[in-house]
Design a protein around this motif. Sequence first.
Motif, PDB file in Angstrom:
ATOM      1  N   PRO A 188       0.822  -1.221   0.000  1.00 61.05           N
ATOM      2  CA  PRO A 188       0.000   0.000   0.000  1.00 61.05           C
ATOM      3  C   PRO A 188       0.858   1.274   0.000  1.00 61.05           C
ATOM      4  O   PRO A 188       0.513   2.259  -0.654  1.00 61.05           O
ATOM      5  CB  PRO A 188      -0.822  -0.127   1.279  1.00 61.05           C
ATOM      6  CG  PRO A 188      -0.938  -1.605   1.487  1.00 61.05           C
ATOM      7  CD  PRO A 188       0.389  -2.163   1.032  1.00 61.05           C
ATOM      8  N   GLU A 189       1.992   1.231   0.702  1.00 60.58           N
ATOM      9  CA  GLU A 189       2.910   2.386   0.696  1.00 60.58           C
ATOM     10  C   GLU A 189       3.469   2.626  -0.704  1.00 60.58           C
ATOM     11  O   GLU A 189       3.648   3.773  -1.130  1.00 60.58           O
ATOM     12  CB  GLU A 189       4.064   2.169   1.685  1.00 60.58           C
ATOM     13  CG  GLU A 189       3.640   2.133   3.136  1.00 60.58           C
ATOM     14  CD  GLU A 189       3.163   0.757   3.620  1.00 60.58           C
ATOM     15  OE1 GLU A 189       2.802   0.651   4.798  1.00 60.58           O
ATOM     16  OE2 GLU A 189       3.131  -0.206   2.821  1.00 60.58           O
ATOM     17  N   GLY A 190       3.754   1.542  -1.426  1.00 61.21           N
ATOM     18  CA  GLY A 190       4.243   1.654  -2.795  1.00 61.21           C
ATOM     19  C   GLY A 190       3.186   2.234  -3.725  1.00 61.21           C
ATOM     20  O   GLY A 190       3.486   3.046  -4.595  1.00 61.21           O
ATOM     21  N   GLU A 191       1.944   1.817  -3.506  1.00 58.73           N
ATOM     22  CA  GLU A 191       0.843   2.363  -4.315  1.00 58.73           C
ATOM     23  C   GLU A 191       0.664   3.853  -4.046  1.00 58.73           C
ATOM     24  O   GLU A 191       0.434   4.629  -4.975  1.00 58.73           O
ATOM     25  CB  GLU A 191      -0.441   1.596  -4.018  1.00 58.73           C
ATOM     26  CG  GLU A 191      -0.416   0.186  -4.564  1.00 58.73           C
ATOM     27  CD  GLU A 191      -1.711  -0.574  -4.328  1.00 58.73           C
ATOM     28  OE1 GLU A 191      -2.778   0.059  -4.209  1.00 58.73           O
ATOM     29  OE2 GLU A 191      -1.651  -1.813  -4.264  1.00 58.73           O
ATOM     30  N   GLU A 192       0.787   4.256  -2.795  1.00 58.38           N
ATOM     31  CA  GLU A 192       0.676   5.675  -2.441  1.00 58.38           C
ATOM     32  C   GLU A 192       1.810   6.476  -3.089  1.00 58.38           C
ATOM     33  O   GLU A 192       1.602   7.576  -3.597  1.00 58.38           O
ATOM     34  CB  GLU A 192       0.701   5.850  -0.924  1.00 58.38           C
ATOM     35  CG  GLU A 192       0.716   7.289  -0.446  1.00 58.38           C
ATOM     36  CD  GLU A 192      -0.512   8.086  -0.877  1.00 58.38           C
ATOM     37  OE1 GLU A 192      -0.382   9.315  -1.044  1.00 58.38           O
ATOM     38  OE2 GLU A 192      -1.597   7.489  -1.054  1.00 58.38           O
ATOM     39  N   CYS A 193       2.988   5.903  -3.092  1.00 58.71           N
ATOM     40  CA  CYS A 193       4.143   6.541  -3.724  1.00 58.71           C
ATOM     41  C   CYS A 193       3.873   6.773  -5.212  1.00 58.71           C
ATOM     42  O   CYS A 193       4.188   7.832  -5.752  1.00 58.71           O
ATOM     43  CB  CYS A 193       5.379   5.662  -3.529  1.00 58.71           C
ATOM     44  SG  CYS A 193       6.844   6.300  -4.299  1.00 58.71           S
ATOM     45  N   CYS A 194       3.263   5.796  -5.865  1.00 52.00           N
ATOM     46  CA  CYS A 194       2.928   5.921  -7.291  1.00 52.00           C
ATOM     47  C   CYS A 194       1.936   7.053  -7.512  1.00 52.00           C
ATOM     48  O   CYS A 194       2.065   7.815  -8.470  1.00 52.00           O
ATOM     49  CB  CYS A 194       2.357   4.610  -7.818  1.00 52.00           C
ATOM     50  SG  CYS A 194       3.593   3.315  -8.000  1.00 52.00           S
ATOM     51  N   SER A 195       0.977   7.173  -6.614  1.00 51.02           N
ATOM     52  CA  SER A 195      -0.006   8.256  -6.741  1.00 51.02           C
ATOM     53  C   SER A 195       0.669   9.614  -6.627  1.00 51.02           C
ATOM     54  O   SER A 195       0.349  10.543  -7.371  1.00 51.02           O
ATOM     55  CB  SER A 195      -1.074   8.132  -5.647  1.00 51.02           C
ATOM     56  OG  SER A 195      -1.818   6.972  -5.839  1.00 51.02           O
ATOM     57  N   GLN A 196       1.616   9.725  -5.705  1.00 55.43           N
ATOM     58  CA  GLN A 196       2.315  10.999  -5.506  1.00 55.43           C
ATOM     59  C   GLN A 196       3.177  11.364  -6.700  1.00 55.43           C
ATOM     60  O   GLN A 196       3.294  12.535  -7.058  1.00 55.43           O
ATOM     61  CB  GLN A 196       3.182  10.925  -4.244  1.00 55.43           C
ATOM     62  CG  GLN A 196       2.393  10.847  -2.960  1.00 55.43           C
ATOM     63  CD  GLN A 196       3.281  10.605  -1.750  1.00 55.43           C
ATOM     64  OE1 GLN A 196       4.501  10.563  -1.858  1.00 55.43           O
ATOM     65  NE2 GLN A 196       2.671  10.439  -0.589  1.00 55.43           N
ATOM     66  N   THR A 197       3.794  10.376  -7.321  1.00 59.21           N
ATOM     67  CA  THR A 197       4.675  10.679  -8.454  1.00 59.21           C
ATOM     68  C   THR A 197       3.908  10.888  -9.753  1.00 59.21           C
ATOM     69  O   THR A 197       4.465  11.408 -10.718  1.00 59.21           O
ATOM     70  CB  THR A 197       5.713   9.558  -8.669  1.00 59.21           C
ATOM     71  OG1 THR A 197       5.034   8.338  -8.930  1.00 59.21           O
ATOM     72  CG2 THR A 197       6.630   9.413  -7.486  1.00 59.21           C
ATOM     73  N   HIS A 198       2.639  10.507  -9.771  1.00 56.97           N
ATOM     74  CA  HIS A 198       1.843  10.645 -10.991  1.00 56.97           C
ATOM     75  C   HIS A 198       1.781  12.106 -11.453  1.00 56.97           C
ATOM     76  O   HIS A 198       1.900  12.391 -12.647  1.00 56.97           O
ATOM     77  CB  HIS A 198       0.435  10.084 -10.780  1.00 56.97           C
ATOM     78  CG  HIS A 198      -0.372  10.037 -12.027  1.00 56.97           C
ATOM     79  ND1 HIS A 198      -0.073   9.184 -13.068  1.00 56.97           N
ATOM     80  CD2 HIS A 198      -1.443  10.757 -12.418  1.00 56.97           C
ATOM     81  CE1 HIS A 198      -0.937   9.375 -14.035  1.00 56.97           C
ATOM     82  NE2 HIS A 198      -1.786  10.316 -13.679  1.00 56.97           N
ATOM     83  N   GLU A 199       1.623  13.029 -10.522  1.00 52.01           N
ATOM     84  CA  GLU A 199       1.576  14.454 -10.887  1.00 52.01           C
ATOM     85  C   GLU A 199       2.902  14.917 -11.485  1.00 52.01           C
ATOM     86  O   GLU A 199       2.917  15.680 -12.448  1.00 52.01           O
ATOM     87  CB  GLU A 199       1.200  15.314  -9.675  1.00 52.01           C
ATOM     88  CG  GLU A 199      -0.244  15.170  -9.259  1.00 52.01           C
ATOM     89  CD  GLU A 199      -1.229  15.496 -10.382  1.00 52.01           C
ATOM     90  OE1 GLU A 199      -1.067  16.541 -11.034  1.00 52.01           O
ATOM     91  OE2 GLU A 199      -2.145  14.689 -10.599  1.00 52.01           O
ATOM     92  N   ASN A 200       4.008  14.449 -10.911  1.00 52.17           N
ATOM     93  CA  ASN A 200       5.323  14.793 -11.464  1.00 52.17           C
ATOM     94  C   ASN A 200       5.452  14.285 -12.899  1.00 52.17           C
ATOM     95  O   ASN A 200       5.980  14.978 -13.767  1.00 52.17           O
ATOM     96  CB  ASN A 200       6.447  14.182 -10.619  1.00 52.17           C
ATOM     97  CG  ASN A 200       6.594  14.851  -9.277  1.00 52.17           C
ATOM     98  OD1 ASN A 200       6.197  15.991  -9.096  1.00 52.17           O
ATOM     99  ND2 ASN A 200       7.143  14.140  -8.319  1.00 52.17           N
ATOM    100  N   MET A 201       4.956  13.084 -13.111  1.00 50.60           N
ATOM    101  CA  MET A 201       5.047  12.488 -14.443  1.00 50.60           C
ATOM    102  C   MET A 201       4.195  13.260 -15.446  1.00 50.60           C
ATOM    103  O   MET A 201       4.615  13.462 -16.594  1.00 50.60           O
ATOM    104  CB  MET A 201       4.623  11.024 -14.384  1.00 50.60           C
ATOM    105  CG  MET A 201       5.608  10.160 -13.629  1.00 50.60           C
ATOM    106  SD  MET A 201       5.015   8.486 -13.385  1.00 50.60           S
ATOM    107  CE  MET A 201       4.952   7.902 -15.051  1.00 50.60           C
ATOM    108  N   LYS A 202       3.025  13.682 -15.034  1.00 51.83           N
ATOM    109  CA  LYS A 202       2.173  14.468 -15.936  1.00 51.83           C
ATOM    110  C   LYS A 202       2.865  15.779 -16.312  1.00 51.83           C
ATOM    111  O   LYS A 202       2.806  16.213 -17.463  1.00 51.83           O
ATOM    112  CB  LYS A 202       0.816  14.731 -15.285  1.00 51.83           C
ATOM    113  CG  LYS A 202      -0.081  13.519 -15.300  1.00 51.83           C
ATOM    114  CD  LYS A 202      -1.493  13.689 -14.801  1.00 51.83           C
ATOM    115  CE  LYS A 202      -1.931  14.965 -14.220  1.00 51.83           C
ATOM    116  NZ  LYS A 202      -3.288  14.954 -13.665  1.00 51.83           N
ATOM    117  N   GLY A 203       3.525  16.397 -15.344  1.00 50.90           N
ATOM    118  CA  GLY A 203       4.244  17.641 -15.620  1.00 50.90           C
ATOM    119  C   GLY A 203       5.404  17.432 -16.577  1.00 50.90           C
ATOM    120  O   GLY A 203       5.630  18.246 -17.485  1.00 50.90           O
TER     121      GLY A 203
END
Length: 141
Positions: free
Chosen positions: A97-112
């Motif tokens: 679950p911590e890894g999934e949360e990490c992915c959610s946080q980096t998603h915005e960086n990736m979109k940028g």
Amino acid sequence: MDEKVMCGQMLKQIHDGLEKRGNNAMRKQGLTFTQVSALLTLLNFPEHKATLKELEKALHVAQSTTVGIINRLEQKDLVKTFGDDSDRRIKWVQITPEGEECCSQTHENMKGTEAFLLSPLTDEEQKTFLSLLQKISKNFK
């Protein structure tokens, strides 16, 4: 100079630039672009788990590299590993679950980063560019 060589060099420069941008953005989380790529890859597998061999193929890296990536992610509690009940040679990797949360946080960086990459192109050029990339990418599968 040969145009094919220039094209390859430009792709390498783009890759290096994207990786540098990604690493700088993810440094706050103590992760590298490669580690986040492994997490995102795991999300695409059923139950968000894969064998080490499947992950190695999906990431297009050597077994030793995959093991190193997974070891570092496991130390950060972003993935867990476990053996297969029916075959001791098989090692499974599952995102936590911590890894999934990490992915959610980096998603915005990736979109940028994606927006930055495509910003010099018109909408039509972006569609063409993505279509051509997909066509070229199929050669490597």
